[in-house]
Design an enzyme around this catalytic site. Structure first.
Site, PDB file in Angstrom:
ATOM      1  N   ASN A  62       0.828  -1.211   0.000  1.00 16.04           N
ATOM      2  CA  ASN A  62       0.000   0.000   0.000  1.00 16.04           C
ATOM      3  C   ASN A  62       0.857   1.253   0.000  1.00 16.04           C
ATOM      4  OD1 ASN A  62       0.459  -1.016   2.670  1.00 16.04           O
ATOM      5  ND2 ASN A  62      -1.140   0.285   3.509  1.00 16.04           N
ATOM      6  N   GLU A  64       0.356   5.195   0.670  1.00 15.63           N
ATOM      7  CA  GLU A  64      -0.571   6.207   1.183  1.00 15.63           C
ATOM      8  C   GLU A  64      -0.158   7.606   0.736  1.00 15.63           C
ATOM      9  OE1 GLU A  64      -1.042   5.394   5.397  1.00 15.63           O
ATOM     10  OE2 GLU A  64      -2.208   3.587   4.924  1.00 15.63           O
ATOM     11  N   CYS A  73      -4.292   0.678  -2.304  1.00 16.67           N
ATOM     12  CA  CYS A  73      -4.092  -0.603  -1.632  1.00 16.67           C
ATOM     13  C   CYS A  73      -2.979  -1.413  -2.302  1.00 16.67           C
ATOM     14  CB  CYS A  73      -5.362  -1.449  -1.709  1.00 16.67           C
ATOM     15  SG  CYS A  73      -6.763  -0.827  -0.789  1.00 16.67           S
ATOM     16  N   GLU A  75      -2.990  -4.565  -3.132  1.00 14.91           N
ATOM     17  CA  GLU A  75      -3.429  -5.501  -4.172  1.00 14.91           C
ATOM     18  C   GLU A  75      -3.554  -4.798  -5.518  1.00 14.91           C
ATOM     19  OE1 GLU A  75      -4.675  -4.941  -1.179  1.00 14.91           O
ATOM     20  OE2 GLU A  75      -5.537  -6.735  -0.277  1.00 14.91           O
ATOM     21  N   CYS A 112      -9.898  -5.737   0.204  1.00 13.33           N
ATOM     22  CA  CYS A 112     -11.088  -4.899   0.361  1.00 13.33           C
ATOM     23  C   CYS A 112     -11.994  -5.056  -0.862  1.00 13.33           C
ATOM     24  CB  CYS A 112     -10.688  -3.443   0.557  1.00 13.33           C
ATOM     25  SG  CYS A 112     -10.240  -2.594  -0.973  1.00 13.33           S
TER      26      CYS A 112
HETATM   27  N1  THU Z   1      -5.304  -1.621   2.499  1.00 12.00           N
HETATM   28  C1  THU Z   1      -4.744  -2.427   1.543  1.00 12.00           C
HETATM   29  O1  THU Z   1      -3.610  -2.175   1.090  1.00 12.00           O
HETATM   30  N2  THU Z   1      -5.448  -3.481   1.115  1.00 12.00           N
HETATM   31  C2  THU Z   1      -6.696  -3.837   1.568  1.00 12.00           C
HETATM   32  O2  THU Z   1      -7.287  -4.767   1.051  1.00 12.00           O
HETATM   33  C3  THU Z   1      -7.269  -3.106   2.693  1.00 12.00           C
HETATM   34  C4  THU Z   1      -6.612  -1.841   3.061  1.00 12.00           C
HETATM   35  C5  THU Z   1      -4.552  -0.449   2.942  1.00 12.00           C
HETATM   36  C6  THU Z   1      -5.122   0.863   2.511  1.00 12.00           C
HETATM   37  C7  THU Z   1      -4.581   1.797   3.565  1.00 12.00           C
HETATM   38  O3  THU Z   1      -3.281   2.230   3.160  1.00 12.00           O
HETATM   39  C8  THU Z   1      -4.441   0.930   4.803  1.00 12.00           C
HETATM   40  O4  THU Z   1      -4.504  -0.420   4.342  1.00 12.00           O
HETATM   41  C9  THU Z   1      -5.519   1.160   5.843  1.00 12.00           C
HETATM   42  O5  THU Z   1      -6.783   1.046   5.293  1.00 12.00           O
END
Ligand code: THU
Length: 160
Positions: A62, A64, A73, A75, A112
């Site tokens: 991920n 940010e 994310c 994935e 997610c």
């Molecule tokens: N996140 C992912 O990378 N993948 C997911 O399937 C769920 C959430 C990340 C997004 C964000 O940077 C952090 O987790 C918190 O939500």
């Protein structure tokens, strides 16, 4: 009227020691990806490792952003890397893991909803299922036989 029952069967492993060697290798790659995530805001790091039919393993984590919705994310970062670098090459398996600086993630963290939708496009196009394995930082690992089994009534190009 008709009532439909939706069934998904998954395999739940107690720990990494129960996985096959190949699955352990892929999960270890996801762990490696996780440690490199850029998650200064949520402190929740996610790693994804994609095994391709040509044997390549592509990693995503991920990313940010101070403008929160501009992040992405693990994935989706990973699958877009796959699709941009290896278009048309099938994905065999995807391993996902997550860890937090605030708490111990001891239950499996599935992709997610948005990532499920994005990933489903590639599974449909390649006409072969993608196995998905996911875990937290420690604890059980869930393994599904396909991405679409995690996304009933998914939206696809047939509606357009
Ligand atoms: N996140 C992912 O990378 N993948 C997911 O399937 C769920 C959430 C990340 C997004 C964000 O940077 C952090 O987790 C918190 O939500």
């Amino acid at each position: 009227m008709e009532k439909l029952e939706l069934k998904t069967s998954v395999t739940v492993y107690e720990n990494l020691a129960e996985l096959t060697q190949d699955d352990t290798l892929l999960m270890n790659k996801a762990i490696e990806a996780r440690t490199k995530a850029y998650a200064p805001y949520s402190k929740f790091k996610v790693g994804a490792a994609f095994l391709l039919e040509n044997g390549e393993i592509i990693l995503g984590n991920n990313q940010e952003n101070a403008a929160y919705p501009s992040g992405m994310c693990a994935e989706r970062v990973g699958v877009w890397k796959v699709s941009s670098e290896f278009p048309g090459i099938k994905i065999k398996k995807l391993a996902i893991t997550a860890a937090s600086e605030n708490l111990t993630v001891n239950k499996p963290v599935g992709p997610c909803g948005g990532c499920r939708q994005t990933l489903s496009e590639y599974e449909i196009n390649q006409k072969e299922p993608i196995e998905v394995l996911f875990m937290g930082e420690i604890g059980k690992i869930v393994k599904t036989t396909s991405l679409l089994s995690l996304l009933p009534f998914s939206f696809d190009s047939s509606y357009l």
